[in-house]
Design a protein around this motif. Structure first.
Motif, PDB file in Angstrom:
ATOM      1  N   HIS A   1      40.677  14.573  44.331  1.00  0.00           N
ATOM      2  CA  HIS A   1      41.908  14.402  43.557  1.00  0.00           C
ATOM      3  C   HIS A   1      43.100  15.037  44.270  1.00  0.00           C
ATOM      4  O   HIS A   1      43.987  15.612  43.640  1.00  0.00           O
ATOM      5  CB  HIS A   1      41.738  15.008  42.166  1.00  0.00           C
ATOM      6  N   ASN A   2      43.099  14.921  45.588  1.00  0.00           N
ATOM      7  CA  ASN A   2      44.178  15.562  46.343  1.00  0.00           C
ATOM      8  C   ASN A   2      45.544  14.925  46.098  1.00  0.00           C
ATOM      9  O   ASN A   2      46.569  15.564  46.301  1.00  0.00           O
ATOM     10  CB  ASN A   2      43.852  15.569  47.837  1.00  0.00           C
TER      11      ASN A   2
ATOM     12  N   LEU B   1      47.209  16.916  43.617  1.00  0.00           N
ATOM     13  CA  LEU B   1      47.666  18.193  44.179  1.00  0.00           C
ATOM     14  C   LEU B   1      48.999  18.005  44.918  1.00  0.00           C
ATOM     15  O   LEU B   1      49.979  18.686  44.624  1.00  0.00           O
ATOM     16  CB  LEU B   1      46.614  18.768  45.132  1.00  0.00           C
TER      17      LEU B   1
ATOM     18  N   PRO C   1      56.321  21.022  44.263  1.00  0.00           N
ATOM     19  CA  PRO C   1      57.771  20.825  44.087  1.00  0.00           C
ATOM     20  C   PRO C   1      58.483  20.356  45.357  1.00  0.00           C
ATOM     21  O   PRO C   1      59.404  21.001  45.844  1.00  0.00           O
ATOM     22  CB  PRO C   1      58.251  22.217  43.650  1.00  0.00           C
TER      23      PRO C   1
ATOM     24  N   ASP D   1      51.854   5.407  39.589  1.00  0.00           N
ATOM     25  CA  ASP D   1      51.146   6.296  38.675  1.00  0.00           C
ATOM     26  C   ASP D   1      49.902   6.795  39.390  1.00  0.00           C
ATOM     27  O   ASP D   1      49.186   6.008  40.019  1.00  0.00           O
ATOM     28  CB  ASP D   1      50.707   5.528  37.425  1.00  0.00           C
ATOM     29  N   ILE D   2      49.638   8.086  39.293  1.00  0.00           N
ATOM     30  CA  ILE D   2      48.454   8.648  39.930  1.00  0.00           C
ATOM     31  C   ILE D   2      47.292   8.518  38.954  1.00  0.00           C
ATOM     32  O   ILE D   2      47.191   9.260  37.971  1.00  0.00           O
ATOM     33  CB  ILE D   2      48.661  10.124  40.330  1.00  0.00           C
TER      34      ILE D   2
ATOM     35  N   LYS E   1      51.723   6.139  26.346  1.00  0.00           N
ATOM     36  CA  LYS E   1      51.389   5.586  27.651  1.00  0.00           C
ATOM     37  C   LYS E   1      50.397   4.447  27.436  1.00  0.00           C
ATOM     38  O   LYS E   1      49.322   4.643  26.856  1.00  0.00           O
ATOM     39  CB  LYS E   1      50.762   6.656  28.558  1.00  0.00           C
TER      40      LYS E   1
ATOM     41  N   TYR F   1      48.384   1.103  29.322  1.00  0.00           N
ATOM     42  CA  TYR F   1      48.004   0.371  30.536  1.00  0.00           C
ATOM     43  C   TYR F   1      47.675  -1.047  30.083  1.00  0.00           C
ATOM     44  O   TYR F   1      46.602  -1.279  29.544  1.00  0.00           O
ATOM     45  CB  TYR F   1      46.787   1.005  31.203  1.00  0.00           C
TER      46      TYR F   1
ATOM     47  N   LYS G   1      48.853  14.538  32.915  1.00  0.00           N
ATOM     48  CA  LYS G   1      49.519  13.886  34.049  1.00  0.00           C
ATOM     49  C   LYS G   1      50.946  13.470  33.673  1.00  0.00           C
ATOM     50  O   LYS G   1      51.857  13.523  34.507  1.00  0.00           O
ATOM     51  CB  LYS G   1      48.714  12.669  34.504  1.00  0.00           C
TER      52      LYS G   1
ATOM     53  N   LEU H   1      53.183  12.868  36.952  1.00  0.00           N
ATOM     54  CA  LEU H   1      52.334  12.127  37.896  1.00  0.00           C
ATOM     55  C   LEU H   1      52.186  10.672  37.452  1.00  0.00           C
ATOM     56  O   LEU H   1      51.903   9.804  38.258  1.00  0.00           O
ATOM     57  CB  LEU H   1      50.945  12.777  37.994  1.00  0.00           C
ATOM     58  N   ILE H   2      52.317  10.458  36.154  1.00  0.00           N
ATOM     59  CA  ILE H   2      52.395   9.090  35.650  1.00  0.00           C
ATOM     60  C   ILE H   2      53.625   8.991  34.747  1.00  0.00           C
ATOM     61  O   ILE H   2      54.117  10.009  34.247  1.00  0.00           O
ATOM     62  CB  ILE H   2      51.106   8.643  34.904  1.00  0.00           C
ATOM     63  N   HIS H   3      54.095   7.784  34.587  1.00  0.00           N
ATOM     64  CA  HIS H   3      55.361   7.604  33.872  1.00  0.00           C
ATOM     65  C   HIS H   3      55.102   7.115  32.450  1.00  0.00           C
ATOM     66  O   HIS H   3      54.308   6.191  32.261  1.00  0.00           O
ATOM     67  CB  HIS H   3      56.242   6.612  34.642  1.00  0.00           C
TER      68      HIS H   3
ATOM     69  N   ARG I   1      62.437  17.193  37.634  1.00  0.00           N
ATOM     70  CA  ARG I   1      60.984  17.321  37.829  1.00  0.00           C
ATOM     71  C   ARG I   1      60.601  18.385  38.854  1.00  0.00           C
ATOM     72  O   ARG I   1      59.733  19.214  38.592  1.00  0.00           O
ATOM     73  CB  ARG I   1      60.403  15.956  38.244  1.00  0.00           C
ATOM     74  N   LEU I   2      61.257  18.381  40.000  1.00  0.00           N
ATOM     75  CA  LEU I   2      60.874  19.323  41.053  1.00  0.00           C
ATOM     76  C   LEU I   2      61.132  20.770  40.635  1.00  0.00           C
ATOM     77  O   LEU I   2      60.332  21.658  40.933  1.00  0.00           O
ATOM     78  CB  LEU I   2      61.591  18.999  42.366  1.00  0.00           C
TER      79      LEU I   2
ATOM     80  N   LEU J   1      58.393  21.631  38.278  1.00  0.00           N
ATOM     81  CA  LEU J   1      57.120  21.815  39.003  1.00  0.00           C
ATOM     82  C   LEU J   1      57.069  23.143  39.750  1.00  0.00           C
ATOM     83  O   LEU J   1      55.998  23.704  39.946  1.00  0.00           O
ATOM     84  CB  LEU J   1      56.897  20.659  39.990  1.00  0.00           C
ATOM     85  N   SER J   2      58.233  23.624  40.164  1.00  0.00           N
ATOM     86  CA  SER J   2      58.245  24.890  40.900  1.00  0.00           C
ATOM     87  C   SER J   2      57.862  26.062  39.995  1.00  0.00           C
ATOM     88  O   SER J   2      57.525  27.133  40.470  1.00  0.00           O
ATOM     89  CB  SER J   2      59.611  25.129  41.549  1.00  0.00           C
TER      90      SER J   2
ATOM     91  N   SER K   1      49.061  23.834  38.172  1.00  0.00           N
ATOM     92  CA  SER K   1      48.180  22.864  37.510  1.00  0.00           C
ATOM     93  C   SER K   1      46.869  22.673  38.245  1.00  0.00           C
ATOM     94  O   SER K   1      46.784  22.882  39.456  1.00  0.00           O
ATOM     95  CB  SER K   1      48.901  21.519  37.381  1.00  0.00           C
TER      96      SER K   1
ATOM     97  N   ILE L   1      44.267  19.507  37.761  1.00  0.00           N
ATOM     98  CA  ILE L   1      43.986  18.276  37.038  1.00  0.00           C
ATOM     99  C   ILE L   1      42.681  17.684  37.551  1.00  0.00           C
ATOM    100  O   ILE L   1      42.501  17.528  38.754  1.00  0.00           O
ATOM    101  CB  ILE L   1      45.136  17.247  37.208  1.00  0.00           C
ATOM    102  N   GLU L   2      41.791  17.339  36.604  1.00  0.00           N
ATOM    103  CA  GLU L   2      40.451  16.818  36.917  1.00  0.00           C
ATOM    104  C   GLU L   2      39.729  17.824  37.814  1.00  0.00           C
ATOM    105  O   GLU L   2      39.838  19.019  37.609  1.00  0.00           O
ATOM    106  CB  GLU L   2      40.548  15.415  37.509  1.00  0.00           C
ATOM    107  N   SER L   3      39.033  17.331  38.843  1.00  0.00           N
ATOM    108  CA  SER L   3      38.302  18.289  39.680  1.00  0.00           C
ATOM    109  C   SER L   3      39.273  18.945  40.662  1.00  0.00           C
ATOM    110  O   SER L   3      40.337  18.391  40.951  1.00  0.00           O
ATOM    111  CB  SER L   3      37.190  17.571  40.433  1.00  0.00           C
TER     112      SER L   3
ATOM    113  N   SER M   1      41.338  20.179  43.850  1.00  0.00           N
ATOM    114  CA  SER M   1      41.704  19.528  45.109  1.00  0.00           C
ATOM    115  C   SER M   1      41.617  20.553  46.227  1.00  0.00           C
ATOM    116  O   SER M   1      41.967  21.717  46.025  1.00  0.00           O
ATOM    117  CB  SER M   1      43.134  19.012  45.010  1.00  0.00           C
TER     118      SER M   1
END
Lengths: 247, 309
Positions: free
Chosen positions: A87-88, A91, A96, A245-246, B12, B14, B48, B53-55, B73-74, B77-78, B82, B84-86, B88
């Motif tokens: 799941h990189n 990451l 940022p 979308d990730i 959201k 799909y 996410k 990561l998703i809109h 966003r940035l 994020l700073s 996080s 997320i899932e397994s 990285s």
């Protein structure tokens, strides 16, 4: 702000190269190409001039036709593969830094590899010329210039390969496309359309298989084509990353 | 109390499948918020969405007092960490190199790597390649990455996934001390309420993309009443009263007691009066408390899905 983030991204991508297996590719492929080129030079004495220019023509024929583009593709695919694994993606995209920085940083990292590759290729050219082909003196300075021009021409190829490898999770398809691109590049150049095909720029830049300078008086269009293709592919990659979308 | 995370009508979709619908999430500052729901409930999608990561299809997100937009966003994020899932990681690099890489991207100081390695107890393995790590060690490395740069908000998606019981215990202890050690608000998801009930103070229960309950953990217990047990001298006389109250099919006998489903207090008071009047001899009334797991199950069942818990 953007430049700061770009610098941070470049350092991160550079650290991914530490101890990576991709360095084996960097070492082996130019070696293979040089062996083919020198062998061809030594056993084609009837058609090839017995000087450094002749050897350059043979070296770059194989290098630009079969080896360099797939090698650039391997660099790009390897660097993106790191993000495709696990799941990189989550990451790197939750850091940022703007997505475009990620693309440009990967371009910088692969360019560093390509630059070293060109240097290694030139050393092999020189070594094979002296030790295997037994050529007198040293290669003309123009050969060094052509090697450096090859590094410049590698930038749009790397940008395209990075775009393909970002979109394509598989490792092999982008590499095969690069091989095809390199071959088609020769056809473009032989028809005078080399500036309009990214892989053709590589042939033009390195003056592959030619005894005269293919780019004589065409340096500005060559530079413009390199910059234009690079901008196009990087902008496309950045825009796609921003919108995707990730999963 | 102010909220560090606030969403309003977040959706959201799909194609025709809606992953998250009308979510109004409120995570108070300084809390450990458990985001709980069965697999496929929409927890990861929500997280996410929070990270951009998703809109979102519709709705809005407010994080750390700022509206989440491409421009903000940035900055957000700073201040966010996080997982997320397994986790990285780059397998060919050591744990320290992985952390240095992430610290560099976050703009965190290099010495922060030492701090987070200590927090997740990976200092002795800092020079080992992550490819050689066990799953538990990788999860801890993932948490360490999230902690880099002193984040104000931590978003952790099922950090105990795939761990053995000892690993879960260890991770739970690690997460419980996170607000004290790092001062961050923690939003943590799991499909097991029992796993989080010891460490969270607020919960949000999600099923099929909808929030079924949100609030303090203590409120969840009050929110859902337990069964009512009646101790009667003459249970046989209770039957007509229960029938007239509409409870005939719902009552059952357990260890000499008549057990009824959860009842409203006024209704229960009337019922006890009627039973006394009928001569059933009410000698005891008790409300059985339900475990949080049972409450969670009943909430998600009531929503039409048992879920995997």
């Amino acid at each position: 702000m953007f430049l700061k983030a770009l610098w941070r991204s470049i350092r991160a991508e550079d650290s991914k190269l530490r101890g990576a297996r991709v360095w084996a590719v960097f070492f082996l492929i130019p070696l293979l190409s040089a062996a083919y080129g020198t062998f061809s030079f030594c056993y084609n004495s009837a058609t090839v001039t017995r000087d450094w220019n002749g050897l350059w023509g043979q070296h770059t024929l194989y290098y630009a036709l079969f080896f360099f583009a797939p090698m650039a593709a391997i660099y790009a695919a390897w660097l993106w593969r790191l993000e495709h694994l696990g799941h990189n993606w989550t990451l790197v995209l939750s850091m940022p830094v703007p997505p475009l920085c990620l693309v440009l940083a990967k371009l910088a990292a692969t360019f560093k590899l390509a630059l070293f590759t060109q240097m290694w290729m030139w050393l092999l050219f020189f070594g094979c010329g002296k030790l295997w082909a037994g050529l007198p003196g040293v290669p003309p300075a123009a050969c060094l210039l052509w090697a450096l021009r090859g590094a410049v021409a590698a930038v749009p190829v790397l940008a395209l390969q990075l775009l393909l490898s970002m979109l394509w999770r598989g490792f092999a398809p982008p590499v095969l496309l690069a091989l095809l691109g390199g071959v088609v590049g020769f056809l473009f150049v032989s028809n005078g359309w080399g500036l309009y095909w990214p892989y053709g720029l590589l042939v033009l830049g390195m003056n592959a298989n030619q005894g005269y300078d293919l780019l004589a008086g065409q340096a500005p269009p060559f530079a413009a084509a390199c910059a234009g293709f690079t901008f196009l592919f990087c902008a496309a990659a950045g825009a796609w990353l921003k919108r995707r979308d990730i999963a | 109390m102010q909220n560090v995370v606030m969403t309003s009508g977040l959706c959201k979709a799909y194609g025709s499948r809606t992953a998250v619908q009308g979510l109004d999430l409120c995570v108070p500052y300084g809390s450990v918020y458990g985001f709980i729901g069965p697999n496929g409930a929409g927890k990861t999608t929500t997280m996410k969405l929070l990270l951009g990561l998703i809109h979102p299809t519709s709705g809005s997100i407010r994080l750390l007092d700022e509206e989440l937009t491409p421009q903000s966003r940035l900055k957000i994020l700073s201040r966010t960490g996080s997982l997320i899932e397994s986790p990285s990681y780059y397998a060919h690099l050591t744990a320290a190199e992985n952390l240095q890489l992430v610290a560099g991207l976050k703009g965190a100081e290099a010495k922060d790597v030492v701090r987070v390695l200590d927090i997740v107890r990976l200092t002795p393995d800092a020079r080992r390649k992550v490819g050689q790590f066990s799953l538990g060690m990788r999860q801890r490395l993932g948490i360490a990455m999230a902690l880099l740069g002193w984040p104000t908000l931590l978003i952790l998606d099922e950090p105990t996934n795939g761990l053995d019981p000892a690993g879960i215990q260890e991770m739970r202890a690690l997460l419980a001390e996170m607000p004290r050690r790092c001062g961050a608000t923690v939003l943590i998801s799991s499909h097991l309420l029992s796993e989080l009930e010891q460490i969270v103070d607020h919960v949000g229960i999600l099923n099929k993309g909808r929030l079924l309950y949100q609030g303090p953990l203590a409120g969840l217990q009050q929110h859902s009443r337990g069964d009512v047990a009646l101790r009667l001298l003459h249970p046989a006389l209770a039957a007509p009263v229960l029938k007239s109250a509409g409870l005939a099919g719902l009552a059952r006998e357990e260890r000499g007691e008549v057990v009824l489903p959860p009842l409203k207090e006024a209704f229960l008071a009337d019922l006890v009066g009627s039973l006394a009047a009928a001569g059933a001899g009410v000698v005891g009334v008790s409300c059985r408390s339900r475990s949080l797991e049972e409450i969670f199950l009943s909430l998600t069942k009531a929503d039409g899905e048992t879920g995997v818990v």
